[in-house]
Enzyme design. Structure first.
Site, PDB file in Angstrom:
ATOM      1  N   ASP A  72     -99.641  26.277 -18.001  1.00  0.00           N
ATOM      2  CA  ASP A  72     -98.186  26.220 -17.918  1.00  0.00           C
ATOM      3  C   ASP A  72     -97.601  27.549 -18.387  1.00  0.00           C
ATOM      4  O   ASP A  72     -98.008  28.084 -19.416  1.00  0.00           O
ATOM      5  CB  ASP A  72     -97.675  25.075 -18.802  1.00  0.00           C
ATOM      6  CG  ASP A  72     -96.196  24.812 -18.616  1.00  0.00           C
ATOM      7  OD1 ASP A  72     -95.629  25.258 -17.593  1.00  0.00           O
ATOM      8  OD2 ASP A  72     -95.606  24.166 -19.491  1.00  0.00           O
ATOM      9  N   CYS A 104     -96.389  20.702 -10.313  1.00  0.00           N
ATOM     10  CA  CYS A 104     -96.860  20.918 -11.668  1.00  0.00           C
ATOM     11  C   CYS A 104     -96.264  19.773 -12.480  1.00  0.00           C
ATOM     12  O   CYS A 104     -96.060  18.693 -11.930  1.00  0.00           O
ATOM     13  CB  CYS A 104     -96.468  22.303 -12.175  1.00  0.00           C
ATOM     14  SG  CYS A 104     -94.761  22.772 -11.865  1.00  0.00           S
ATOM     15  N   VAL A 105     -95.948  19.961 -13.745  1.00  0.00           N
ATOM     16  CA  VAL A 105     -95.411  18.851 -14.530  1.00  0.00           C
ATOM     17  C   VAL A 105     -93.950  18.590 -14.174  1.00  0.00           C
ATOM     18  O   VAL A 105     -93.576  17.508 -13.753  1.00  0.00           O
ATOM     19  CB  VAL A 105     -95.603  19.094 -16.046  1.00  0.00           C
ATOM     20  CG1 VAL A 105     -94.899  18.012 -16.859  1.00  0.00           C
ATOM     21  CG2 VAL A 105     -97.086  19.109 -16.386  1.00  0.00           C
ATOM     22  N   ALA A 106     -93.105  19.622 -14.300  1.00  0.00           N
ATOM     23  CA  ALA A 106     -91.677  19.448 -14.005  1.00  0.00           C
ATOM     24  C   ALA A 106     -91.278  20.015 -12.647  1.00  0.00           C
ATOM     25  O   ALA A 106     -90.177  19.784 -12.179  1.00  0.00           O
ATOM     26  CB  ALA A 106     -90.841  20.102 -15.098  1.00  0.00           C
ATOM     27  N   GLY A 107     -92.163  20.776 -12.023  1.00  0.00           N
ATOM     28  CA  GLY A 107     -91.820  21.395 -10.741  1.00  0.00           C
ATOM     29  C   GLY A 107     -90.906  22.592 -10.898  1.00  0.00           C
ATOM     30  O   GLY A 107     -90.163  22.938  -9.986  1.00  0.00           O
ATOM     31  N   LEU A 108     -90.983  23.256 -12.059  1.00  0.00           N
ATOM     32  CA  LEU A 108     -90.089  24.389 -12.320  1.00  0.00           C
ATOM     33  C   LEU A 108     -90.824  25.710 -12.520  1.00  0.00           C
ATOM     34  O   LEU A 108     -90.198  26.766 -12.471  1.00  0.00           O
ATOM     35  CB  LEU A 108     -89.233  24.109 -13.567  1.00  0.00           C
ATOM     36  CG  LEU A 108     -88.225  22.975 -13.418  1.00  0.00           C
ATOM     37  CD1 LEU A 108     -87.580  22.660 -14.765  1.00  0.00           C
ATOM     38  CD2 LEU A 108     -87.171  23.331 -12.388  1.00  0.00           C
ATOM     39  N   GLY A 109     -92.117  25.690 -12.760  1.00  0.00           N
ATOM     40  CA  GLY A 109     -92.836  26.926 -13.048  1.00  0.00           C
ATOM     41  C   GLY A 109     -93.977  27.192 -12.090  1.00  0.00           C
ATOM     42  O   GLY A 109     -93.865  27.971 -11.151  1.00  0.00           O
ATOM     43  N   ARG A 110     -95.088  26.510 -12.326  1.00  0.00           N
ATOM     44  CA  ARG A 110     -96.298  26.800 -11.556  1.00  0.00           C
ATOM     45  C   ARG A 110     -96.140  26.523 -10.065  1.00  0.00           C
ATOM     46  O   ARG A 110     -96.528  27.352  -9.237  1.00  0.00           O
ATOM     47  CB  ARG A 110     -97.469  25.990 -12.121  1.00  0.00           C
ATOM     48  CG  ARG A 110     -97.884  26.467 -13.502  1.00  0.00           C
ATOM     49  CD  ARG A 110     -98.837  25.524 -14.182  1.00  0.00           C
ATOM     50  NE  ARG A 110     -98.103  24.427 -14.805  1.00  0.00           N
ATOM     51  CZ  ARG A 110     -98.667  23.507 -15.579  1.00  0.00           C
ATOM     52  NH1 ARG A 110     -99.967  23.530 -15.796  1.00  0.00           N
ATOM     53  NH2 ARG A 110     -97.938  22.554 -16.121  1.00  0.00           N
TER      54      ARG A 110
END
Length: 173
Positions: A72, A104-110
């Site tokens: 992350d 990814c987890v929140a769909g904001l980074g990876r």
């Protein structure tokens, strides 16, 4: 336990490429997640975080799941980038109109980083790719990821041929 307010999945379309950026489901939310995937015509999911759900149900629906986790907040490894770009090239050439989901987890980074790489490889400037994704996915990318995208040099792997077999290398002078 309080539920995290997660942004809705967003579709990013550029040239002949279609992506769905989303957060990760859990086994409890998997049926709704599968419905969303089908609505967008997703045939492949790239999961770039640790597993939070059993892929058997997804695979049973004919949707292939690829696990390419990376940390992350960090950029992807060269191996993941190579695999991602190969997947994008093959899927959109062999299944025109299909959609690749990335989460990814929140769909904001990876997940947005991988989509940005595809846009850059497709000919978009890094600044435009970031802005294009952020218009749809507010809060996408952290400073380390932005620096990675800024320094990324495209290998132009996503140049597609048109229906006449000519390379689509259009250039405005």
């Amino acid at each position: 336990m309080a539920r995290m307010n997660r942004p809705a999945p967003v579709e990013v379309t550029y040239k002949n490429m279609r992506f769905l950026i989303t957060h990760n489901p859990t086994n409890a939310t998997l049926n709704k997640f599968i419905e969303e995937l089908k609505k967008y015509g997703v045939t492949t999911i790239v999961r770039v975080c640790e597993a939070t759900y059993d892929t058997a149900l997804v695979e049973k629906e004919g949707i292939h799941v690829l696990d390419w986790p990376f940390d992350d907040g960090a950029p992807p490894s060269n191996q993941i980038v190579d695999g991602w770009l190969s997947l994008v090239k093959i899927k959109f050439r062999e299944e025109p109109g299909c959609c690749i989901a990335v989460h990814c987890v929140a769909g904001l980074g990876r997940a947005p980083v991988l989509v940005a790489l595809a846009l850059i490889e497709g000919g978009m400037k890094y600044e435009d790719a970031v802005q294009f994704i952020r218009q749809k996915r507010r809060g996408a990318f952290n400073s380390k990821q932005l620096l990675y995208l800024e320094k990324y040099r495209p290998k132009m792997r996503l140049r597609f041929k048109d229906s006449n077999g000519h390379r689509n290398n259009c250039c405005i002078q």
